[in-house]
Scaffold this motif. Structure first.
Motif, short mmCIF file in Angstrom:
data_model
loop_
_atom_site.label_atom_id
_atom_site.label_comp_id
_atom_site.label_asym_id
_atom_site.label_seq_id
_atom_site.Cartn_x
_atom_site.Cartn_y
_atom_site.Cartn_z
N LEU A 186 -76.62 22.31 -44.70
CA LEU A 186 -76.13 22.96 -43.49
C LEU A 186 -75.29 22.01 -42.65
O LEU A 186 -75.71 20.89 -42.36
N THR A 187 -74.11 22.48 -42.24
CA THR A 187 -73.22 21.71 -41.39
C THR A 187 -73.00 22.48 -40.09
O THR A 187 -72.47 23.59 -40.12
N SER A 188 -73.44 21.91 -38.97
CA SER A 188 -73.27 22.54 -37.65
C SER A 188 -73.64 24.03 -37.68
O SER A 188 -72.85 24.88 -37.28
N PRO A 189 -74.83 24.38 -38.13
CA PRO A 189 -75.16 25.81 -38.28
C PRO A 189 -75.24 26.56 -36.95
O PRO A 189 -75.80 26.05 -35.97
N TRP A 190 -74.67 27.75 -36.93
CA TRP A 190 -74.81 28.68 -35.79
C TRP A 190 -76.00 29.57 -36.14
O TRP A 190 -75.85 30.62 -36.75
N ALA A 191 -77.18 29.12 -35.75
CA ALA A 191 -78.42 29.76 -36.17
C ALA A 191 -79.08 30.59 -35.09
O ALA A 191 -80.14 31.18 -35.30
N ASP A 192 -78.45 30.64 -33.90
CA ASP A 192 -78.99 31.41 -32.79
C ASP A 192 -77.83 32.07 -32.06
O ASP A 192 -77.09 31.42 -31.32
N LEU A 193 -77.67 33.37 -32.26
CA LEU A 193 -76.54 34.09 -31.67
C LEU A 193 -76.79 34.50 -30.23
O LEU A 193 -75.89 35.01 -29.56
N THR A 194 -78.00 34.29 -29.71
CA THR A 194 -78.30 34.73 -28.34
C THR A 194 -77.57 33.90 -27.29
O THR A 194 -77.33 34.39 -26.18
N GLY A 195 -77.25 32.64 -27.61
CA GLY A 195 -76.59 31.77 -26.64
C GLY A 195 -77.48 31.33 -25.51
O GLY A 195 -77.00 30.84 -24.47
N GLU A 196 -78.80 31.48 -25.68
CA GLU A 196 -79.74 31.18 -24.59
C GLU A 196 -80.26 29.75 -24.61
O GLU A 196 -81.06 29.37 -23.75
N PRO A 198 -80.76 26.29 -23.52
CA PRO A 198 -80.35 25.59 -22.29
C PRO A 198 -79.54 24.33 -22.55
O PRO A 198 -78.79 23.87 -21.69
N ARG A 199 -79.67 23.75 -23.76
CA ARG A 199 -78.93 22.54 -24.06
C ARG A 199 -77.43 22.79 -24.20
O ARG A 199 -76.62 21.86 -24.14
N ARG A 200 -77.05 24.05 -24.38
CA ARG A 200 -75.64 24.37 -24.58
C ARG A 200 -74.80 24.08 -23.35
O ARG A 200 -73.63 23.71 -23.45
N THR A 201 -75.40 24.24 -22.16
CA THR A 201 -74.66 24.02 -20.92
C THR A 201 -74.10 22.60 -20.84
O THR A 201 -72.96 22.39 -20.42
N ALA A 202 -74.91 21.64 -21.27
CA ALA A 202 -74.47 20.24 -21.21
C ALA A 202 -73.38 19.92 -22.22
O ALA A 202 -72.71 18.88 -22.11
N LEU A 257 -75.11 21.72 -30.78
CA LEU A 257 -76.05 20.63 -31.04
C LEU A 257 -77.49 21.09 -30.87
O LEU A 257 -78.37 20.75 -31.67
N GLY A 258 -77.75 21.89 -29.83
CA GLY A 258 -79.11 22.36 -29.58
C GLY A 258 -79.66 23.18 -30.72
O GLY A 258 -80.85 23.09 -31.05
N SER A 260 -79.03 22.80 -33.88
CA SER A 260 -79.42 21.88 -34.96
C SER A 260 -80.68 21.10 -34.60
O SER A 260 -81.56 20.90 -35.44
N GLN A 261 -80.79 20.66 -33.36
CA GLN A 261 -81.98 19.91 -32.96
C GLN A 261 -83.22 20.80 -32.99
O GLN A 261 -84.29 20.37 -33.45
N ARG A 262 -83.10 22.02 -32.51
CA ARG A 262 -84.23 22.95 -32.54
C ARG A 262 -84.60 23.31 -33.98
O ARG A 262 -85.79 23.40 -34.32
N LEU A 263 -83.58 23.51 -34.80
CA LEU A 263 -83.84 23.83 -36.20
C LEU A 263 -84.52 22.66 -36.90
O LEU A 263 -85.48 22.85 -37.66
N ARG A 264 -84.02 21.45 -36.66
CA ARG A 264 -84.65 20.24 -37.23
C ARG A 264 -86.13 20.19 -36.89
O ARG A 264 -86.98 19.98 -37.77
N ASP A 265 -86.45 20.39 -35.62
CA ASP A 265 -87.84 20.29 -35.18
C ASP A 265 -88.69 21.43 -35.74
O ASP A 265 -89.84 21.22 -36.16
N ALA A 266 -88.13 22.64 -35.76
CA ALA A 266 -88.88 23.79 -36.26
C ALA A 266 -89.14 23.68 -37.76
O ALA A 266 -90.21 24.07 -38.25
#
Length: 325
Positions: A186-196, A198-202, A257-258, A260-266
């Motif tokens: 997986l390269t930069s996966p878009w795994a959450d389409l909700t956009g919710e 919170p890390r995305r804001t930064a 980035l969020g 991928s980080q959330r997916l890594r942890d999950a």
């Protein structure tokens, strides 16, 4: 929790890598602000399956076939008996594959020694969800059926939207009791389409290649009224247990980035083996769009992972024992 291996990134991004930032930012802004009708017309122009440029791959190695009706472009299909990478391209579910995708896939194919298959799924707005999901699942199963006499080891790969789609596909294969890939790339996966997230804001001002308003527009076009938190649309919300080893690459400037980080942890919590590479200064899908040291480091890591997953680097005795079984 399964062990996680963290790859060492290139310490610094070459200045040359950042030279196209302004043009990318302007292009993303224009796409986000474009009237919806004009935007739909623009993306429809990309919906015809393409082939790699002749400069990338000898034409004698490029073939096209259909598997359960889904078009697939192959590079060196004759090598599928030794190993196979099936790739699902990015493009926010509305854009077809680009030459950057072909450059990356042809390089991966050449340097791993495996066959490569680009699966051309249908896209929004003409064909919204579940078209891409159904095509990816059926296309993968069709490829495996048509290679049944060969029974190769295989890797499922995806970038951006294709990365999220690849994750959803492997979840579907697991739930159906089908053959799973040896690994997931997986390269930069878009795994959450909700956009919710919170890390995305930064990340909004860091990534010149992707904008949240453009992603929201594409998510709405693809989902077509279905809930965005449906695991088939946002597989990060799905069950991650029982998946094969995952190699996950992302840049720390990436808007996603969020994800991928959330997916890594999950994945770790679900006892899935994870190899993780986070590149300082890296944008969205940097291994595909950059050509400098950071991109080459990422590609080398991905190639090594694929070769290991396909058993290309296994000791001879182990390979013979595996063949005997």
């Amino acid at each position: 929790m399964k062990s996680m291996h963290v790859e060492t990134p290139v310490p610094q991004v070459d200045e040359e890598e950042a030279s196209g930032a302004r043009a990318l930012r302007v292009g993303a802004f224009i796409s986000a602000q474009m009237p919806i009708g004009l935007y739909e017309l623009n993306v429809r122009r990309t919906h015809h399956p393409t082939k790699p440029d002749r400069e990338l791959v000898d034409r004698s190695l490029v073939t096209r076939s259909r598997h359960r009706g889904i078009p697939v472009t192959w590079i060196d299909r004759a090598r599928a008996n030794t190993g196979l990478v099936i790739h699902l391209h990015g493009g926010a579910y509305v854009n077809g594959e680009s030459q950057n995708h072909w450059d990356w896939l042809s390089d991966l194919r050449r340097r791993t020694g495996a066959a490569a298959a680009m699966l051309h799924y249908r896209m929004a707005p003409e064909m919204p969800y579940p078209a891409a999901y159904d095509d990816a699942v059926e296309g993968v199963l069709g490829i495996l059926e048509d290679l049944d006499a060969v029974s190769p080891r295989w890797v499922l790969s995806g970038d951006s939207a294709g990365g999220g789609l690849a994750l959803a596909v492997v979840q579907a294969l697991r739930d159906r009791g089908e053959t799973l890939p040896s690994a997931l790339l997986l390269t930069s996966p878009w795994a959450d389409l909700t956009g919710e997230d919170p890390r995305r804001t930064a990340q909004i001002e860091k990534d010149p290649a992707v904008r949240p308003d453009l992603l929201a527009r594409c998510a709405a076009m693809y989902a077509d009224g279905f809930p965005l938190d449906d695991p088939r649309l946002s597989p990060l919300d799905g069950d991650l247990h029982g998946l094969p080893p995952v190699h996950l690459t992302v840049g720390d400037q990436d808007l996603l980035l969020g994800d991928s980080q959330r997916l890594r942890d999950a994945l770790g919590l679900a006892d899935v083996e994870v190899t993780y590479l986070e590149q300082p200064g890296g944008w969205h899908c940097y291994p595909l769009v950059w050509r400098g040291p950071a991109a080459q480091r990422a590609r080398r890591a991905q190639i090594a992972f694929v070769r290991d997953a396909l058993g290309f680097d296994a000791p001879v005795n182990e390979g013979r024992r595996a063949a005997a079984h």
